[in-house]
Design a protein around this motif. Structure first.
Motif, short mmCIF file in Angstrom:
data_model
loop_
_atom_site.label_atom_id
_atom_site.label_comp_id
_atom_site.label_asym_id
_atom_site.label_seq_id
_atom_site.Cartn_x
_atom_site.Cartn_y
_atom_site.Cartn_z
N ALA A 15 0.84 -1.21 0.00
CA ALA A 15 0.00 0.00 0.00
C ALA A 15 0.87 1.25 0.00
CB ALA A 15 -0.93 0.00 1.20
N PHE A 16 1.96 1.24 0.76
CA PHE A 16 2.84 2.41 0.78
C PHE A 16 3.57 2.56 -0.55
CE2 PHE A 16 2.97 1.22 5.43
CZ PHE A 16 2.07 2.19 5.79
N ALA A 17 3.96 1.46 -1.16
CA ALA A 17 4.66 1.52 -2.44
C ALA A 17 3.74 2.02 -3.55
CB ALA A 17 5.22 0.15 -2.80
N GLU A 18 2.45 1.70 -3.47
CA GLU A 18 1.53 2.11 -4.52
C GLU A 18 1.24 3.60 -4.50
OE1 GLU A 18 -1.93 -0.31 -4.29
OE2 GLU A 18 -0.87 -2.11 -4.88
N ASP A 19 1.39 4.27 -3.35
CA ASP A 19 1.08 5.70 -3.34
C ASP A 19 2.19 6.52 -4.00
OD1 ASP A 19 2.99 5.70 -1.28
OD2 ASP A 19 1.94 7.27 -0.17
N ILE A 20 3.32 5.89 -4.32
CA ILE A 20 4.38 6.54 -5.10
C ILE A 20 4.44 5.84 -6.44
CG2 ILE A 20 6.82 7.02 -5.28
CD1 ILE A 20 7.00 7.21 -2.33
N GLU A 21 3.66 6.32 -7.38
CA GLU A 21 3.68 5.74 -8.72
C GLU A 21 4.91 6.23 -9.46
OE1 GLU A 21 0.97 6.34 -12.58
OE2 GLU A 21 -0.09 5.70 -10.77
N SER A 22 5.19 7.52 -9.34
CA SER A 22 6.35 8.12 -9.96
C SER A 22 6.71 9.36 -9.16
CB SER A 22 6.03 8.49 -11.40
OG SER A 22 7.16 9.04 -12.01
N LEU A 23 7.96 9.47 -8.76
CA LEU A 23 8.39 10.57 -7.91
C LEU A 23 9.79 10.99 -8.31
CD1 LEU A 23 7.83 12.33 -5.36
CD2 LEU A 23 8.91 10.51 -4.04
N LYS A 24 9.98 12.29 -8.50
CA LYS A 24 11.31 12.84 -8.78
C LYS A 24 11.55 13.97 -7.80
CE LYS A 24 14.14 13.77 -12.78
NZ LYS A 24 14.10 13.98 -14.24
N LEU A 25 12.65 13.87 -7.06
CA LEU A 25 12.97 14.86 -6.04
C LEU A 25 14.29 15.55 -6.35
CD1 LEU A 25 12.25 12.73 -2.84
CD2 LEU A 25 10.73 14.39 -3.90
N LYS A 26 14.37 16.83 -6.05
CA LYS A 26 15.63 17.56 -6.07
C LYS A 26 15.97 17.86 -4.63
CE LYS A 26 18.12 21.57 -7.68
NZ LYS A 26 18.05 22.90 -8.25
N LEU A 47 16.81 12.51 -7.15
CA LEU A 47 16.36 11.16 -6.79
C LEU A 47 15.10 10.86 -7.60
CD1 LEU A 47 16.33 8.66 -4.91
CD2 LEU A 47 15.04 10.04 -3.30
N ASN A 48 15.12 9.76 -8.35
CA ASN A 48 13.98 9.37 -9.17
C ASN A 48 13.47 8.00 -8.74
OD1 ASN A 48 12.40 9.97 -11.78
ND2 ASN A 48 13.09 7.86 -12.06
N ILE A 49 12.17 7.89 -8.56
CA ILE A 49 11.53 6.62 -8.22
C ILE A 49 10.34 6.47 -9.14
CG2 ILE A 49 10.29 5.32 -6.45
CD1 ILE A 49 11.86 7.00 -4.39
N GLY A 50 10.26 5.33 -9.84
CA GLY A 50 9.07 5.12 -10.66
C GLY A 50 9.31 4.59 -12.04
N LYS A 51 8.51 5.09 -12.99
CA LYS A 51 8.45 4.52 -14.32
C LYS A 51 9.76 4.58 -15.08
CE LYS A 51 6.39 8.78 -15.97
NZ LYS A 51 5.19 9.41 -16.43
N ASP A 52 10.60 5.56 -14.83
CA ASP A 52 11.90 5.66 -15.50
C ASP A 52 12.99 4.88 -14.78
OD1 ASP A 52 10.71 7.36 -17.32
OD2 ASP A 52 11.30 9.16 -16.22
N GLY A 53 12.62 4.10 -13.80
CA GLY A 53 13.58 3.36 -12.99
C GLY A 53 13.87 4.10 -11.70
N ASP A 54 14.54 3.43 -10.80
CA ASP A 54 14.91 4.01 -9.51
C ASP A 54 16.39 4.35 -9.57
OD1 ASP A 54 12.32 3.35 -8.69
OD2 ASP A 54 12.96 1.37 -8.01
N TRP A 55 16.71 5.64 -9.55
CA TRP A 55 18.09 6.07 -9.66
C TRP A 55 18.35 7.35 -8.88
CZ3 TRP A 55 17.98 10.81 -11.93
CH2 TRP A 55 16.99 11.07 -12.87
N LEU A 56 19.64 7.62 -8.75
CA LEU A 56 20.15 8.75 -7.99
C LEU A 56 21.22 9.42 -8.85
CD1 LEU A 56 20.29 9.88 -4.99
CD2 LEU A 56 22.10 8.23 -4.66
N GLU A 57 21.17 10.75 -9.00
CA GLU A 57 22.21 11.48 -9.71
C GLU A 57 23.02 12.27 -8.70
OE1 GLU A 57 20.84 12.49 -14.18
OE2 GLU A 57 21.03 14.20 -12.85
N VAL A 58 24.32 11.99 -8.66
CA VAL A 58 25.21 12.55 -7.64
C VAL A 58 26.41 13.21 -8.33
CG1 VAL A 58 26.57 11.98 -5.59
CG2 VAL A 58 24.57 10.63 -6.14
N PRO A 59 26.88 14.37 -7.83
CA PRO A 59 28.04 15.02 -8.43
C PRO A 59 29.31 14.19 -8.23
CG PRO A 59 27.30 16.25 -6.50
CD PRO A 59 26.33 15.15 -6.72
N ASN A 60 30.19 14.20 -9.23
CA ASN A 60 31.41 13.39 -9.18
C ASN A 60 32.35 13.79 -8.04
OD1 ASN A 60 30.61 11.88 -11.35
ND2 ASN A 60 31.82 13.01 -12.84
#
Length: 143
Positions: A15-26, A47-60
């Motif tokens: 139920a908790f996972a379903e309330d985040i269908e797609s989420l992108k955070l800065k 931070l991206n969670i959802g349809k485009d995959g679950d990933w994190l973009e971090v500075p080098n």
């Protein structure tokens, strides 16, 4: 009655996972590279969670990807890391990501869904900050 309670307990994480269908955070905050003993520098993470995959973009410069001789432009580039073992609850989002393959180094990510605080840590780096929903739309020019 027991069966109903048992079913609710088993399905509650879904139920908790379903309330985040797609989420992108800065997430704006400060990060440092622990191997270089550098200061905490202001930066942001996506931070991206959802349809485009679950990933994190971090500075080098935080991830310690570049050598000491890397140019300023290379250090300021961002690298994308896939998030594994993602757990979404009512109050938090947690997961793991690979920093590098050899020697193996995995980092942990934890986002408090109530106040937006994020903490990312590994052997090599640390980041803490506050997240807001990322808007991809073009913003009108201010001037």
């Amino acid at each position: 009655m027991k069966n109903i309670l048992l079913t609710l307990l088993l399905l509650s994480p879904l139920a908790f996972a379903e309330d985040i269908e797609s989420l992108k955070l800065k997430c704006d905050g400060q990060g440092t590279n622990l191997k270089k003993s550098g200061p905490y520098l202001p930066t942001y993470i996506i931070l991206n969670i959802g349809k485009d995959g679950d990933w994190l973009e971090v500075p080098n410069f935080i991830m310690n990807i570049n050598n000491q001789g890397a140019s300023f432009e290379q250090k300021n580039k961002y690298s994308r890391r896939e998030i594994n073992k993602l757990k979404i609850s009512e109050s938090s989002i947690e997961g793991k990501f690979k920093v590098r393959s050899f020697p193996p180094d995995f980092g942990g990510i934890s986002v408090n869904r109530l106040d937006g605080h994020i903490m990312i840590e590994s052997i090599r780096m640390r980041f803490q900050g506050t997240c807001e929903v990322f808007k991809d739309e073009l913003v009108e020019k201010k001037f």
